[in-house]
Design a protein around this motif. Structure first.
Motif, PDB file in Angstrom:
ATOM      1  N   ALA A 124      12.701 -14.902  36.536  1.00 32.88           N
ATOM      2  CA  ALA A 124      12.447 -16.179  36.806  1.00 32.88           C
ATOM      3  C   ALA A 124      11.334 -16.715  35.713  1.00 32.88           C
ATOM      4  CB  ALA A 124      12.083 -16.461  38.225  1.00 32.88           C
ATOM      5  N   LEU A 125      11.498 -18.239  35.658  1.00 35.09           N
ATOM      6  CA  LEU A 125      10.355 -19.030  35.034  1.00 35.09           C
ATOM      7  C   LEU A 125       9.411 -19.777  35.663  1.00 35.09           C
ATOM      8  CD1 LEU A 125      12.723 -19.730  31.955  1.00 35.09           C
ATOM      9  CD2 LEU A 125      11.176 -17.913  31.899  1.00 35.09           C
ATOM     10  N   TRP A 126       8.394 -19.984  35.328  1.00 39.35           N
ATOM     11  CA  TRP A 126       7.641 -21.053  36.009  1.00 39.35           C
ATOM     12  C   TRP A 126       8.109 -22.605  35.561  1.00 39.35           C
ATOM     13  CZ3 TRP A 126       1.942 -19.016  34.845  1.00 39.35           C
ATOM     14  CH2 TRP A 126       1.637 -18.152  35.859  1.00 39.35           C
ATOM     15  N   ASN A 127       8.239 -23.516  36.652  1.00 41.44           N
ATOM     16  CA  ASN A 127       8.314 -24.767  36.230  1.00 41.44           C
ATOM     17  C   ASN A 127       7.306 -25.332  35.703  1.00 41.44           C
ATOM     18  OD1 ASN A 127       9.596 -27.196  36.264  1.00 41.44           O
ATOM     19  ND2 ASN A 127       8.987 -27.601  38.544  1.00 41.44           N
ATOM     20  N   CYS A 128       7.481 -26.013  34.467  1.00 42.44           N
ATOM     21  CA  CYS A 128       6.183 -26.621  33.857  1.00 42.44           C
ATOM     22  C   CYS A 128       6.053 -28.213  34.432  1.00 42.44           C
ATOM     23  CB  CYS A 128       6.247 -26.860  32.543  1.00 42.44           C
ATOM     24  SG  CYS A 128       6.772 -25.271  31.580  1.00 42.44           S
ATOM     25  N   GLY A 129       6.764 -28.583  35.463  1.00 42.08           N
ATOM     26  CA  GLY A 129       6.396 -29.864  35.983  1.00 42.08           C
ATOM     27  C   GLY A 129       7.169 -30.981  34.890  1.00 42.08           C
ATOM     28  N   THR A 154       7.612 -12.760  47.217  1.00 42.18           N
ATOM     29  CA  THR A 154       8.660 -13.513  46.846  1.00 42.18           C
ATOM     30  C   THR A 154       8.494 -13.572  45.250  1.00 42.18           C
ATOM     31  OG1 THR A 154       8.749 -14.501  48.762  1.00 42.18           O
ATOM     32  CG2 THR A 154      10.360 -15.337  47.191  1.00 42.18           C
ATOM     33  N   ALA A 155       7.479 -14.254  45.017  1.00 43.69           N
ATOM     34  CA  ALA A 155       7.259 -14.425  43.519  1.00 43.69           C
ATOM     35  C   ALA A 155       7.217 -13.218  42.749  1.00 43.69           C
ATOM     36  CB  ALA A 155       5.654 -14.972  43.494  1.00 43.69           C
ATOM     37  N   GLU A 156       6.853 -12.189  43.101  1.00 44.61           N
ATOM     38  CA  GLU A 156       6.912 -10.885  42.537  1.00 44.61           C
ATOM     39  C   GLU A 156       8.340 -10.503  42.198  1.00 44.61           C
ATOM     40  OE1 GLU A 156       4.694  -7.718  44.453  1.00 44.61           O
ATOM     41  OE2 GLU A 156       2.854  -8.935  44.064  1.00 44.61           O
ATOM     42  N   ARG A 157       9.155 -10.744  43.407  1.00 46.01           N
ATOM     43  CA  ARG A 157      10.643 -10.422  43.268  1.00 46.01           C
ATOM     44  C   ARG A 157      11.259 -11.376  42.187  1.00 46.01           C
ATOM     45  NH1 ARG A 157      13.581 -11.694  47.593  1.00 46.01           N
ATOM     46  NH2 ARG A 157      11.705 -11.963  48.900  1.00 46.01           N
ATOM     47  N   GLY A 187       6.542 -23.743  40.920  1.00 47.39           N
ATOM     48  CA  GLY A 187       7.869 -23.557  41.341  1.00 47.39           C
ATOM     49  C   GLY A 187       8.543 -22.554  40.495  1.00 47.39           C
ATOM     50  N   TYR A 188       9.619 -21.675  41.115  1.00 48.65           N
ATOM     51  CA  TYR A 188      10.204 -20.614  40.248  1.00 48.65           C
ATOM     52  C   TYR A 188      11.619 -21.147  39.930  1.00 48.65           C
ATOM     53  CZ  TYR A 188       6.115 -17.570  40.734  1.00 48.65           C
ATOM     54  OH  TYR A 188       4.777 -17.122  40.521  1.00 48.65           O
ATOM     55  N   PRO A 230       6.496 -16.463  33.465  1.00 45.42           N
ATOM     56  CA  PRO A 230       5.205 -16.172  34.334  1.00 45.42           C
ATOM     57  C   PRO A 230       4.118 -15.281  33.917  1.00 45.42           C
ATOM     58  CG  PRO A 230       7.259 -16.108  35.501  1.00 45.42           C
ATOM     59  CD  PRO A 230       7.479 -16.120  34.325  1.00 45.42           C
ATOM     60  N   THR A 231       3.065 -15.405  34.164  1.00 47.89           N
ATOM     61  CA  THR A 231       2.047 -14.319  33.871  1.00 47.89           C
ATOM     62  C   THR A 231       1.491 -13.574  34.828  1.00 47.89           C
ATOM     63  OG1 THR A 231       0.152 -16.244  33.872  1.00 47.89           O
ATOM     64  CG2 THR A 231       1.103 -15.340  31.381  1.00 47.89           C
ATOM     65  N   TYR A 232       1.853 -14.044  35.983  1.00 53.81           N
ATOM     66  CA  TYR A 232       1.233 -13.517  37.335  1.00 53.81           C
ATOM     67  C   TYR A 232       1.939 -14.036  38.459  1.00 53.81           C
ATOM     68  CZ  TYR A 232      -1.686 -17.308  38.461  1.00 53.81           C
ATOM     69  OH  TYR A 232      -2.230 -18.624  38.769  1.00 53.81           O
TER      70      TYR A 232
END
Ligand SMILES: O=P(O)(O)OC[C@H]1O[C@@H](O)[C@@H](O)[C@@H](O)[C@@H]1O
Length: 468
Positions: free
Chosen positions: A196-201, A187-190, A158-159, A150-152
């Motif tokens: 955690a990684l972003w889900n690319c779909g 929550t995203a920050e935590r 989805g994480y 993630p960049t932000y």
């Protein structure tokens, strides 16, 4: 391995260029290696061809987008799964899976990889994606995903929370993971702190896995049956309906650039030029983009970090930062599309008026590409007058054929059968007049020109009596 390319979304975030039929994946704002403007779907399709996956890919799309999709990609009808209505990605993936099973005869043990149309990535992404097949076949994971750093702390992805790395049950090491869809910002920050990684779909699974999910939801696994019940499938995303509930998830990290170009902010970063269409942006308007599809010029002076986009459907003036909030601002606009790409070309609405007596008049410019045709049809609520302004065509009206060209005026009263084929590129100015003007007021008898000609020949067959 079978690939399902999801291309049915409405993409309202790119209003006013995207509308009901022309959603974001069809906007030609990217460039190919020769500098030609291409759309997201054209770019991804080209990449699938390059990595050798196109022949095993089906495209899931909605009914209203079939014409534009076929206009932009040369794919046959067998490669399309058409959703009768928009019901989000769970329903779309379910329908595509039943299509693979019932229509394409794919074995339930085969791996299916679902992929979104709006990822701006290099070919290496698709190469990485291919590795998911091995994970599904050789590990105990039910689902395999691709994750990016993630960049932000975004709330729209989805994480994937990695738990541990497995090395032994698959040739490719992967992360066993937990999944949380669209968390709030804190929550995203935590989650990001926890790695955690972003889900690319991208979702990989065995066809049999999806079939068991359909059965758990009392839904059929056969295409024709699911198609009949399509409007009863829960209207939710695959991420909420399946991924968030699954605990045997494997993830492959993808470490190169990944960008979802579904918003003006991210899309304009990938544009090679600051201006598309007529207009000018002053030198001091730093990081401002203009996309103008109107025939009148637009001038932008001293506005930085902004996007101005104009089309026959509306005009957007927004800061880059706020451009992803567009949905709430445009929800109240329910005007008909003013521009549409169709199987035969495109049309643009030039003028619309509703008189006090309720009669409506629309003036349209229609461009029909050489060799293409409008179906043989009638309208029940409108008459039409067509003035041919360019090219020549074969026109059929009430089962009579004639050649028409520049300057001809064709009068089509309510209920009159008509159709036209462009012999050369054809342009028509059309004036519709009637009690209710909508693209739905079309009763089609035949769609292709061959069918129309066969119908004509049948009616005009001359019987010869042989004289001995
Ligand atoms: O049904 P298709 O072939 O797409 O043709 C649709 C077109 O038909 C013509 O008769 C006109 O009414 C156009 O305004 C319309 O867009």
């Amino acid at each position: 391995m079978q690939v399902v390319l999801l291309s049915g979304g409405s993409g309202k975030r790119l209003w006013p260029l995207s509308n009901e039929t022309r959603s974001k994946q069809f906007l030609k704002v990217l460039q190919d290696s020769e500098g030609k403007n291409i759309s997201m779907v054209q770019r991804v399709w080209g990449q699938l061809i390059n990595v050798g996956l196109a022949s095993q890919t089906i495209i899931a799309t909605s009914k209203s987008q079939v014409d534009i999709l076929q206009n932009q990609l040369s794919v046959g009808p067998n490669s399309l799964v058409i959703e009768p209505s928009r019901r989000d990605t769970f329903a779309a993936i379910a329908l595509a899976s039943t299509y693979l099973y019932s229509v394409k005869g794919i074995c339930p043990d085969e791996v299916v990889i679902v992929l979104p149309v709006d990822a701006f990535v290099e070919n290496s992404f698709f190469e990485r994606m291919k590795e998911l097949e091995d994970i599904i076949l050789h590990s105990n994971a039910n689902l395999a995903l691709l994750g990016v750093k993630p960049t932000y702390s975004s709330t729209k992805y989805g994480y994937i929370i990695p738990e541990k790395v497995f090395h032994n049950d698959s040739a490719i090491p992967f992360l066993a993971s937990e999944f949380i869809e669209k968390p709030n910002e804190s929550t995203a920050e935590r989650l990001i702190e926890k790695g955690a990684l972003w889900n690319c779909g991208v979702f990989a699974f065995k066809l049999s896995y999806l079939q068991s999910i359909l059965q758990e939801n009392n839904l059929p696994i056969h295409y024709n049956e699911l198609l009949k019940q399509y409007n009863e499938i829960p209207c939710t995303s695959f991420d909420y309906a399946v991924v968030e509930k699954e605990n045997k998830i494997a993830t492959l990290p993808y470490e190169e650039d990944w960008k979802d170009i579904g918003t003006w902010n991210t899309l304009t970063e990938e544009m090679n030029s600051k201006i598309i269409g007529k207009g000018n942006v002053s030198q001091d308007s730093v990081n401002t983009h203009l996309i103008n599809e109107l025939d009148i010029p637009i001038a932008i002076l001293g506005i930085t970090d902004a996007i101005v986009a104009a089309s026959p459907d509306g005009i957007l003036v927004s800061s880059k930062a706020k451009s992803s909030n567009i949905k709430s601002m445009t929800e109240c606009f329910d005007d008909r599309p003013m521009y549409e790409e169709r199987r035969w070309g495109w049309y643009k609405v030039l003028d619309y008026v509703k008189f006090d007596d309720g009669n409506e008049v629309i003036t349209k410019r229609l461009c029909i590409a050489k060799g293409k045709n409008i179906s043989y049809q009638i309208h029940l609520k409108r008459s039409e007058v067509w003035t041919v302004v360019k090219g020549t065509g074969e026109f059929i009206k009430d089962d009579e054929l004639m050649i028409v060209g520049n300057g001809d005026v064709l009068v089509i009263p309510i209920g009159t059968k008509h159709g036209i084929k462009a012999i050369t590129d054809l342009e028509i100015i059309e004036v519709q007049s009637g009690s209710e003007l909508s693209e739905d007021d079309i009763v089609r008898y035949c769609e292709t020109w061959d069918e129309i000609k066969a119908h004509y020949n049948e009616l005009h067959e001359v019987s010869y009596v042989r004289v001995e």
